[in-house]
Motif scaffolding. Structure first.
Motif, short mmCIF file in Angstrom:
data_model
loop_
_atom_site.label_atom_id
_atom_site.label_comp_id
_atom_site.label_asym_id
_atom_site.label_seq_id
_atom_site.Cartn_x
_atom_site.Cartn_y
_atom_site.Cartn_z
N UNK A 108 0.87 -1.17 0.00
CA UNK A 108 0.00 0.00 0.00
C UNK A 108 0.91 1.23 0.00
N UNK A 109 0.87 2.01 -1.08
CA UNK A 109 1.78 3.15 -1.22
C UNK A 109 0.99 4.44 -1.38
N UNK A 110 1.29 5.43 -0.57
CA UNK A 110 0.63 6.72 -0.69
C UNK A 110 1.10 7.40 -1.98
N UNK A 111 0.16 7.83 -2.83
CA UNK A 111 0.57 8.43 -4.10
C UNK A 111 1.17 9.83 -3.95
N UNK A 112 1.06 10.43 -2.77
CA UNK A 112 1.53 11.80 -2.58
C UNK A 112 3.04 11.85 -2.29
N UNK A 113 3.49 11.12 -1.25
CA UNK A 113 4.90 11.17 -0.88
C UNK A 113 5.56 9.79 -0.81
N UNK A 114 4.84 8.76 -1.20
CA UNK A 114 5.46 7.45 -1.32
C UNK A 114 5.62 6.66 -0.04
N UNK A 115 5.01 7.06 1.05
CA UNK A 115 5.03 6.22 2.25
C UNK A 115 4.41 4.87 1.90
N UNK A 116 4.88 3.81 2.59
CA UNK A 116 4.48 2.46 2.18
C UNK A 116 4.15 1.59 3.39
N UNK A 117 3.14 0.71 3.19
CA UNK A 117 2.72 -0.24 4.22
C UNK A 117 2.54 -1.63 3.60
N UNK A 118 2.64 -2.65 4.44
CA UNK A 118 2.26 -3.97 3.97
C UNK A 118 0.75 -4.12 4.13
#
Length: 458
Positions: free
Chosen positions: A104-114
């Motif tokens: 799961x990747x935020x499209x704004x700043x690229x933070x990422x989660x499993x």
């Protein structure tokens, strides 16, 4: 919003002993109260499992202040998260799809989660919280989830009530119908210009059938729209229905013993042809509860003798279950109290309706469209059990635009949709201060409003 004590409620909001005040459907302030106290604090069906069959699949459920992301974590695990990045609030998903590489990747700043909601990456992590930002600080915020009967139920608010207690009154009724074994056939969604409760209530009784669906009850419709008011009225089908209300706002009605599925048709002619023709009206008018293959099975009984002590309905049930057994197709329990529910409905508060027939079920889900008391999102699901050799397909919604378009909706929903906006229009007039409810045939509606009051009263 400013809270209004229930003993100081406007007269237009009140639930009465035999009716309901019209402001409950039209007042924006009452709608906001529902969003604050009902929709944030009740269990509700956010999805069918068919919407997220594979690991990494997701769907988004929006209701008022809440946007909930429902995610398939693995074969046995489904989780739900508030659909917002903990960094700047960006919605992490829209509509439905699959997360590429199960991330799961935020499209704004690229933070990422499993998929389990654990943070995997923060761009320039040292810039946050004096370099002491922990993964748990920015884990996705989970929403309570319960899987039941093929549905994903979620509870958007804090301190969820017991799901087991909530679903208990209708749990066994629904499980006996094999709803959890049913899979996607079709699913449509459309915006309807009416309050969500108006749309729900249109399906909590069979009292409307003769006037709204005259093709399904021709004798009753001929009397209603005819000129001979002195003639005794016919035996309307709703007179055979049995209505029950339960705790937590749930309810159900049964078709009774004299349904077309049981072989009961009130006109003269060949009983097989009459039963098949009557059921085919449901195929042509809805293509949901009764399907073309069900009618073909009825017609296969043409010319076959009915054994002594049996009936056409019983012989049809026998053929139906024998065919399902050969296909290894799951079916409802073949018990009288279960079969009696065919042709009726189970209502799961606040907005889910299950209409079973044979190994098929039509499902309605209705929810507010944003915060507008005069608009709702109406969804129709058609589901069925499948032969063992047939793989279920992923459920994808068809977003419809015109409730009156024959290319988008068949006859029966078009007839219902013709009424619903007219109800909303009438409720806004000065002449509709209150609606009256039949003591028996509309008791589920009153029970629903009484349960809404339990949520929103101080």
């Amino acid at each position: 919003m400013n809270k209004i004590a229930s003993d100081n409620w406007p007269e237009s909001w009140k639930t009465l002993e035999h009716g309901i005040r019209s402001g409950r459907y039209t007042d924006p302030e009452f709608a906001r109260l529902e969003h604050e106290r009902l929709w944030s604090n009740t269990w509700q069906a956010a999805a069918r499992l068919d919407e997220i069959p594979e690991t990494g699949d997701y769907t988004v459920y929006d209701i008022g202040h809440h946007s909930i992301m429902v995610v398939r974590v693995d074969e046995n695990t489904v989780k739900a998260y508030h659909n917002a990045c903990p960094h700047r609030g960006t919605a992490l998903a829209e509509d439905a799809g699959s997360f590429e590489k199960c991330r799961i990747i935020c499209p704004f700043h690229g933070w990422r989660w499993d998929l389990a909601g654990k943070n995997q990456y923060v761009l320039e992590r040292q810039q946050f919280r004096d370099g002491k930002l922990k993964d748990e600080d920015v884990a996705l915020k989970e929403v309570p989830v319960e899987i039941w009967a093929g549905f994903v139920f979620i509870y958007p608010g804090k301190n969820p009530s017991s799901f087991a207690d909530f679903i208990a009154p209708v749990k066994q009724l629904t499980e006996d119908l094999a709803i959890g074994d049913m899979h996607h056939y079709w699913w449509k969604s459309v915006e309807v210009p009416a309050n969500w409760k108006v749309a729900v209530e249109a399906f909590l009784e069979g009292y409307h059938v003769p006037a709204t669906h005259p093709q399904l009850e021709k004798e009753g419709a001929d009397f209603i729209f005819g000129d001979d008011v002195a003639t005794p009225p016919p035996h309307y089908s709703h007179l055979d229905h049995l209505y029950e209300t339960f705790e937590h706002g749930h309810g159900r009605f049964l078709g009774g013993e004299k349904t077309p599925m049981a072989g009961h048709v009130r006109v003269e002619g060949d009983p097989v042809d009459l039963m098949a023709d009557r059921l085919n009206l449901l195929v042509e008018g809805m293509d949901a509860m009764v399907l073309a293959e069900d009618v073909a099975l009825v017609r296969s009984l043409k010319g076959k003798p009915i054994p002594e002590g049996s009936s056409l309905g019983a012989e049809y049930m026998k053929a139906l279950y024998e065919t399902a057994a050969k296909q290894q197709r799951p079916m409802p329990k073949p018990e009288p109290q279960v079969l009696a529910q065919w042709g009726g409905e189970i209502f799961i508060f606040p907005n889910l309706m299950i209409l079973p027939q044979a190994g098929n079920t039509m499902i309605y889900r209705v929810r507010p469209n944003g915060f507008d008391p005069n608009s709702c999102i109406f969804e129709i699901y058609s589901t069925k059990t499948l032969p063992a050799a047939e793989k279920p397909k992923r459920a994808e919604v068809q977003k419809m635009t015109d409730v009156h378009d024959p290319a988008q909706f068949l006859q029966i929903p078009r007839q219902d949709f013709a009424n619903i906006p007219r109800i909303q229009k009438g409720l806004h007039t000065q002449g509709a201060k209150q609606i009256w409810l039949a003591d028996y045939y509309e008791k589920i509606i009153l029970n629903m409003h009484q349960e809404i009051d339990r949520y929103i009263k101080d």
